[in-house]
Design a protein around this motif. Structure first.
Motif, PDB file in Angstrom:
ATOM      1  N   ALA A 229       1.429  -2.362 -11.525  1.00 48.33           N
ATOM      2  CA  ALA A 229       2.387  -1.255 -11.460  1.00 48.33           C
ATOM      3  C   ALA A 229       2.099  -0.366 -10.250  1.00 48.33           C
ATOM      4  O   ALA A 229       2.993  -0.083  -9.433  1.00 48.33           O
ATOM      5  N   LEU A 230       0.838   0.072 -10.111  1.00 47.14           N
ATOM      6  CA  LEU A 230       0.477   0.920  -8.970  1.00 47.14           C
ATOM      7  C   LEU A 230       0.552   0.146  -7.657  1.00 47.14           C
ATOM      8  O   LEU A 230       0.931   0.699  -6.616  1.00 47.14           O
ATOM      9  N   THR A 231       0.212  -1.142  -7.701  1.00 46.83           N
ATOM     10  CA  THR A 231       0.311  -1.968  -6.502  1.00 46.83           C
ATOM     11  C   THR A 231       1.761  -2.061  -6.038  1.00 46.83           C
ATOM     12  O   THR A 231       2.047  -1.995  -4.836  1.00 46.83           O
ATOM     13  N   LEU A 232       2.674  -2.227  -6.978  1.00 51.83           N
ATOM     14  CA  LEU A 232       4.098  -2.318  -6.648  1.00 51.83           C
ATOM     15  C   LEU A 232       4.608  -1.022  -6.039  1.00 51.83           C
ATOM     16  O   LEU A 232       5.332  -1.037  -5.037  1.00 51.83           O
ATOM     17  N   VAL A 233       4.231   0.111  -6.624  1.00 50.54           N
ATOM     18  CA  VAL A 233       4.654   1.409  -6.083  1.00 50.54           C
ATOM     19  C   VAL A 233       4.168   1.577  -4.656  1.00 50.54           C
ATOM     20  O   VAL A 233       4.933   1.955  -3.749  1.00 50.54           O
ATOM     21  N   LEU A 234       2.895   1.285  -4.418  1.00 48.56           N
ATOM     22  CA  LEU A 234       2.316   1.445  -3.088  1.00 48.56           C
ATOM     23  C   LEU A 234       2.979   0.514  -2.072  1.00 48.56           C
ATOM     24  O   LEU A 234       3.297   0.922  -0.946  1.00 48.56           O
ATOM     25  N   ALA A 235       3.220  -0.737  -2.455  1.00 47.36           N
ATOM     26  CA  ALA A 235       3.805  -1.710  -1.535  1.00 47.36           C
ATOM     27  C   ALA A 235       5.249  -1.363  -1.191  1.00 47.36           C
ATOM     28  O   ALA A 235       5.669  -1.446  -0.025  1.00 47.36           O
ATOM     29  N   VAL A 236       6.041  -0.961  -2.194  1.00 45.80           N
ATOM     30  CA  VAL A 236       7.452  -0.649  -1.949  1.00 45.80           C
ATOM     31  C   VAL A 236       7.591   0.591  -1.068  1.00 45.80           C
ATOM     32  O   VAL A 236       8.397   0.609  -0.126  1.00 45.80           O
ATOM     33  N   VAL A 237       6.805   1.627  -1.353  1.00 45.66           N
ATOM     34  CA  VAL A 237       6.867   2.842  -0.538  1.00 45.66           C
ATOM     35  C   VAL A 237       6.432   2.540   0.899  1.00 45.66           C
ATOM     36  O   VAL A 237       7.065   3.000   1.862  1.00 45.66           O
ATOM     37  N   SER A 238       5.379   1.746   1.066  1.00 49.08           N
ATOM     38  CA  SER A 238       4.920   1.372   2.405  1.00 49.08           C
ATOM     39  C   SER A 238       5.998   0.587   3.153  1.00 49.08           C
ATOM     40  O   SER A 238       6.225   0.789   4.345  1.00 49.08           O
ATOM     41  N   LEU A 239       6.679  -0.319   2.444  1.00 53.04           N
ATOM     42  CA  LEU A 239       7.740  -1.112   3.068  1.00 53.04           C
ATOM     43  C   LEU A 239       8.897  -0.228   3.509  1.00 53.04           C
ATOM     44  O   LEU A 239       9.414  -0.369   4.629  1.00 53.04           O
ATOM     45  N   LEU A 240       9.319   0.692   2.647  1.00 52.38           N
ATOM     46  CA  LEU A 240      10.435   1.571   2.996  1.00 52.38           C
ATOM     47  C   LEU A 240      10.093   2.453   4.193  1.00 52.38           C
ATOM     48  O   LEU A 240      10.928   2.666   5.084  1.00 52.38           O
ATOM     49  N   VAL A 241       8.870   2.970   4.217  1.00 53.53           N
ATOM     50  CA  VAL A 241       8.435   3.789   5.359  1.00 53.53           C
ATOM     51  C   VAL A 241       8.406   2.943   6.630  1.00 53.53           C
ATOM     52  O   VAL A 241       8.843   3.383   7.708  1.00 53.53           O
ATOM     53  N   THR A 242       7.915   1.713   6.517  1.00 54.71           N
ATOM     54  CA  THR A 242       7.859   0.816   7.679  1.00 54.71           C
ATOM     55  C   THR A 242       9.246   0.545   8.230  1.00 54.71           C
ATOM     56  O   THR A 242       9.485   0.656   9.440  1.00 54.71           O
ATOM     57  N   TRP A 243      10.175   0.195   7.358  1.00 58.08           N
ATOM     58  CA  TRP A 243      11.539  -0.084   7.806  1.00 58.08           C
ATOM     59  C   TRP A 243      12.209   1.157   8.387  1.00 58.08           C
ATOM     60  O   TRP A 243      12.905   1.074   9.392  1.00 58.08           O
ATOM     61  N   ALA A 244      12.013   2.302   7.716  1.00 55.83           N
ATOM     62  CA  ALA A 244      12.667   3.536   8.162  1.00 55.83           C
ATOM     63  C   ALA A 244      12.208   3.950   9.562  1.00 55.83           C
ATOM     64  O   ALA A 244      12.970   4.563  10.316  1.00 55.83           O
TER      65      ALA A 244
ATOM     66  N   TRP B   2       6.858 -12.528   2.384  1.00 59.34           N
ATOM     67  CA  TRP B   2       5.421 -12.274   2.272  1.00 59.34           C
ATOM     68  C   TRP B   2       5.106 -10.951   1.609  1.00 59.34           C
ATOM     69  O   TRP B   2       3.959 -10.664   1.282  1.00 59.34           O
ATOM     70  N   LEU B   3       6.136 -10.095   1.404  1.00 58.17           N
ATOM     71  CA  LEU B   3       5.886  -8.813   0.757  1.00 58.17           C
ATOM     72  C   LEU B   3       5.423  -9.002  -0.679  1.00 58.17           C
ATOM     73  O   LEU B   3       4.446  -8.387  -1.115  1.00 58.17           O
ATOM     74  N   LEU B   4       6.101  -9.869  -1.435  1.00 66.08           N
ATOM     75  CA  LEU B   4       5.764 -10.027  -2.851  1.00 66.08           C
ATOM     76  C   LEU B   4       4.342 -10.559  -3.055  1.00 66.08           C
ATOM     77  O   LEU B   4       3.577  -9.980  -3.824  1.00 66.08           O
ATOM     78  N   PRO B   5       3.935 -11.663  -2.395  1.00 62.53           N
ATOM     79  CA  PRO B   5       2.530 -12.072  -2.578  1.00 62.53           C
ATOM     80  C   PRO B   5       1.544 -11.072  -2.007  1.00 62.53           C
ATOM     81  O   PRO B   5       0.405 -10.976  -2.478  1.00 62.53           O
ATOM     82  N   ASN B   6       1.985 -10.301  -1.008  1.00 57.61           N
ATOM     83  CA  ASN B   6       1.102  -9.306  -0.407  1.00 57.61           C
ATOM     84  C   ASN B   6       0.791  -8.175  -1.384  1.00 57.61           C
ATOM     85  O   ASN B   6      -0.160  -7.409  -1.182  1.00 57.61           O
ATOM     86  N   LEU B   7       1.599  -8.057  -2.452  1.00 61.78           N
ATOM     87  CA  LEU B   7       1.308  -7.064  -3.485  1.00 61.78           C
ATOM     88  C   LEU B   7      -0.082  -7.267  -4.065  1.00 61.78           C
ATOM     89  O   LEU B   7      -0.768  -6.309  -4.424  1.00 61.78           O
TER      90      LEU B   7
ATOM     91  N   PRO C 181      -6.891   1.736  -7.114  1.00 61.38           N
ATOM     92  CA  PRO C 181      -6.850   0.913  -8.343  1.00 61.38           C
ATOM     93  C   PRO C 181      -5.716  -0.110  -8.287  1.00 61.38           C
ATOM     94  O   PRO C 181      -4.828  -0.129  -9.136  1.00 61.38           O
ATOM     95  N   THR C 182      -5.742  -0.965  -7.277  1.00 57.86           N
ATOM     96  CA  THR C 182      -4.702  -1.968  -7.085  1.00 57.86           C
ATOM     97  C   THR C 182      -5.248  -3.358  -7.419  1.00 57.86           C
ATOM     98  O   THR C 182      -6.407  -3.513  -7.807  1.00 57.86           O
TER      99      THR C 182
END
Length: 328
Positions: free
Chosen positions: A103-118, A259-264, A278-279
């Motif tokens: 759960a925390l890994t998903l939150v961190l990865a999605v927020v990082s991805l959105l910031v990267t794209w933005a 690669w985003l999903l396995p990178n989680l 705690p990921t």
């Protein structure tokens, strides 16, 4: 398209079985097993475990059985009951340990991805449209610095800045008073308060690389005849960029989903350890080091499943966005 998706799903089944078996074999290739590692850990603390106790532990965990029997029982439990087994080291069900971290890994990865794209998307377009300008050179320097600075070093520097100059507790995603507390609005705010540090660290290198990729793709598309034709028809520059070349240049961004999903699970292990996050990545590393085969095998199987699903999603989105990509 539906036939293509159905075929891909059917091919996932034998792929997952093959990867699960290979992962199970590779995890057990190093000499010894979990009991051997456990006994060595106790020996380093001047505690002695006799051979009878070690044999009883192997019998309790099923490690005295042939490997093919262990694998058969494990995969049968997954297929029939969704049971990934019991973690030797944690003495808890593997499924509970995995989803707790995911759960925390998903939150961190999605927020990082959105910031990267933005950040990467507009900068890459600007660098291509204003090629060789001062801004382009400035963003190029930023990109090279982002690619060259190791993530763990950046993590240490930002941890020092956050602790000394902002007085923020660093390490982990929560303050000590919220670490084991149940979820509440206050805990959510505390998570957001701590989230910026790992997001910046994880986003820097990926943002730098995607800026260069976006710039290169836009430079390939801008001189093409369809852009000249659209400009001759009187389209505004902004509308032209958004409707034609940028749409084609977005392919690398969509491809990152693969690669985003396995990178989680497997990504940024060093950063997660440095920041004490705690990921899933630190737990995967620890399970491999301890030869906790059911926990490590479940992580590897999940990485494979996420890779296959991410590739399928990426292929579908690429076909929707880019009219040049078709199954024929």
């Amino acid at each position: 398209m539906l036939r293509f998706i159905a075929k891909r799903f059917l091919w996932m089944i034998p792929s997952l079985f093959a990867v699960s078996f290979l992962a199970f074999v590779l995890i057990q290739l190093p000499p010894g097993d979990y009991v051997t590692t456990y006994v060595a850990t106790l020996a380093s603390s001047n505690e002695i475990v006799d051979q009878n106790a070690a044999a009883q532990l192997r019998e309790r965990f099923g490690l005295d059985q042939p490997m093919i029997v262990q694998y058969s029982k494990w995969i049968w439990g997954i297929v029939t009951r969704g049971d990934f087994g019991l973690s030797f080291e944690w003495q808890q069900p593997v499924s509970g340990l995995i989803w707790e971290r995911m759960a925390l890994t998903l939150v961190l990865a999605v927020v990082s991805l959105l910031v990267t794209w933005a950040i990467a998307l507009p900068i890459g377009v600007y660098s291509a449209v204003r090629k060789y300008s001062i801004g382009d050179y400035g963003f190029t320097i930023f990109s090279f610095l982002g690619l060259s600075i190791p993530s763990f070093l950046l993590a240490l520097v930002l941890m020092y800045v956050a602790a000394v100059h902002f007085g923020q507790s660093v390490g982990g995603l929560f303050s000590p008073e919220y670490e084991n507390a149940p979820w509440s609005f206050g805990k959510l705010l505390d998570l957001l308060h701590h989230l910026w540090l790992p997001v910046i660290i994880l986003a820097v290198s990926s943002t730098a690389s995607l800026i260069r990729v976006m710039r290169a793709n836009m430079l390939d598309e801008l001189p093409k005849p369809y852009v000249t034709t659209a400009r001759a028809k009187g389209l505004s520059e902004l509308r032209l960029l958004l409707k034609y070349p940028m749409r084609i240049a977005l392919n690398p961004f969509i491809s990152t989903i693969a690669w985003l999903l396995p990178n989680l699970i497997s990504g940024s292990v060093v950063v997660a350890i440095v920041l004490n996050l705690p990921t899933a990545a630190p737990m995967l590393l620890q399970s491999l080091m301890a030869q906790d085969m059911y926990l490590a095998g479940a992580f590897v199987l999940l990485i494979c499943a996420l890779t296959l699903i991410g590739s399928l999603i990426s292929d579908i989105l690429l076909a929707l966005v880019d009219p040049r990509i078709r199954l024929e």
